[in-house]
Scaffold this active site. Sequence first.
Site, PDB file in Angstrom:
ATOM      1  N   ASP A   1      -0.298   5.302   0.729  1.00  0.00           N
ATOM      2  CA  ASP A   1      -0.574   6.330   1.742  1.00  0.00           C
ATOM      3  C   ASP A   1      -0.659   5.725   3.144  1.00  0.00           C
ATOM      4  O   ASP A   1      -1.460   4.825   3.394  1.00  0.00           O
ATOM      5  CB  ASP A   1      -1.879   7.054   1.422  1.00  0.00           C
ATOM      6  CG  ASP A   1      -1.795   7.865   0.144  1.00  0.00           C
ATOM      7  OD1 ASP A   1      -0.714   7.925  -0.451  1.00  0.00           O
ATOM      8  OD2 ASP A   1      -2.821   8.447  -0.254  1.00  0.00           O
TER       9      ASP A   1
ATOM     10  N   ASP B   1      -2.020  -0.500   5.903  1.00  0.00           N
ATOM     11  CA  ASP B   1      -2.363   0.134   7.184  1.00  0.00           C
ATOM     12  C   ASP B   1      -3.843   0.378   7.396  1.00  0.00           C
ATOM     13  O   ASP B   1      -4.247   0.818   8.472  1.00  0.00           O
ATOM     14  CB  ASP B   1      -1.633   1.482   7.305  1.00  0.00           C
ATOM     15  CG  ASP B   1      -2.252   2.551   6.420  1.00  0.00           C
ATOM     16  OD1 ASP B   1      -2.454   2.277   5.206  1.00  0.00           O
ATOM     17  OD2 ASP B   1      -2.544   3.644   6.931  1.00  0.00           O
TER      18      ASP B   1
ATOM     19  N   ASP C   1       0.850  -1.178   0.000  1.00  0.00           N
ATOM     20  CA  ASP C   1       0.000   0.000   0.000  1.00  0.00           C
ATOM     21  C   ASP C   1       0.891   1.236   0.000  1.00  0.00           C
ATOM     22  O   ASP C   1       2.084   1.161   0.330  1.00  0.00           O
ATOM     23  CB  ASP C   1      -0.884  -0.031   1.251  1.00  0.00           C
ATOM     24  CG  ASP C   1      -1.705   1.223   1.430  1.00  0.00           C
ATOM     25  OD1 ASP C   1      -2.447   1.576   0.499  1.00  0.00           O
ATOM     26  OD2 ASP C   1      -1.593   1.859   2.500  1.00  0.00           O
TER      27      ASP C   1
END
Length: 256
Positions: free
Chosen positions: A11, A196, A9
């Site tokens: 951001d 996240d 991932d």
Amino acid sequence: MTELVVFSDLDGTLLDHENYSYAAAQPALDALGARGIPLILATSKTAAEVAVLHKSLNLGQWPAIVENGAGIYRPGSKDADDAAYTEIRAALDRLPAELRAAFTGFGDMTDAKVAQITGLPLASAQRARQRQHSEPGLWHGSDAGRASFQHALAGLGIQARSGGRFLTLSHGQTKADGLRQIAAELNARRTLALGDAPNDTDMLQAASLGVIVRNDHGPGIPELPGEALGTIRRTAQPGPSGWAEAVLAILNDTKD
């Protein structure tokens, strides 16, 4: 056979939540490059956005998972088919007015508005609005209204998933689908995934090993079954610092 493929991932994971920098992850990025380990970006970003970062990271011809798994970016490809996005926007306009009014998608915003809510430079915001497969946006209504919104869209073949900041609409493909497709293409023996936010959960669970990067800015990821089994772990540090911590530890564990 490719020994290991890393899926990440962006951001809040590889990129800092506040300034979108990957500087803190550079030691681990260098280690992956030195060992020739493919790094596959897996993001809600568009192909237009990913192309810039992909080049900056020197990822060569490795593909990337874009728009939360709804599409695959392949360097050099001229594919600009936005039929899926057009269908999503049409589905939104078929919703009851009160539900439609509570959702503001990127297609409802100007480049300047997207820049304002994301903190992106204007040029980056413009690329973020070049969508082909999915529609992120902000929900302004109640939780009950949101459930009704998602139910109504599901009846039109559209799914809504929560990410770090946005509710993203798509035809249902996930980052996990992209991971499986690319892992098969690369004949990967093992896969490592890092993320996240809730929209990373399927990808983390689909990988041989998943890493939940600490998230101090959103809901994060609740405990997953793989944590008790040792197939999913968590970082102590957030963002790219946590990313580097995890990747370097795993590379150290897998040295010949």
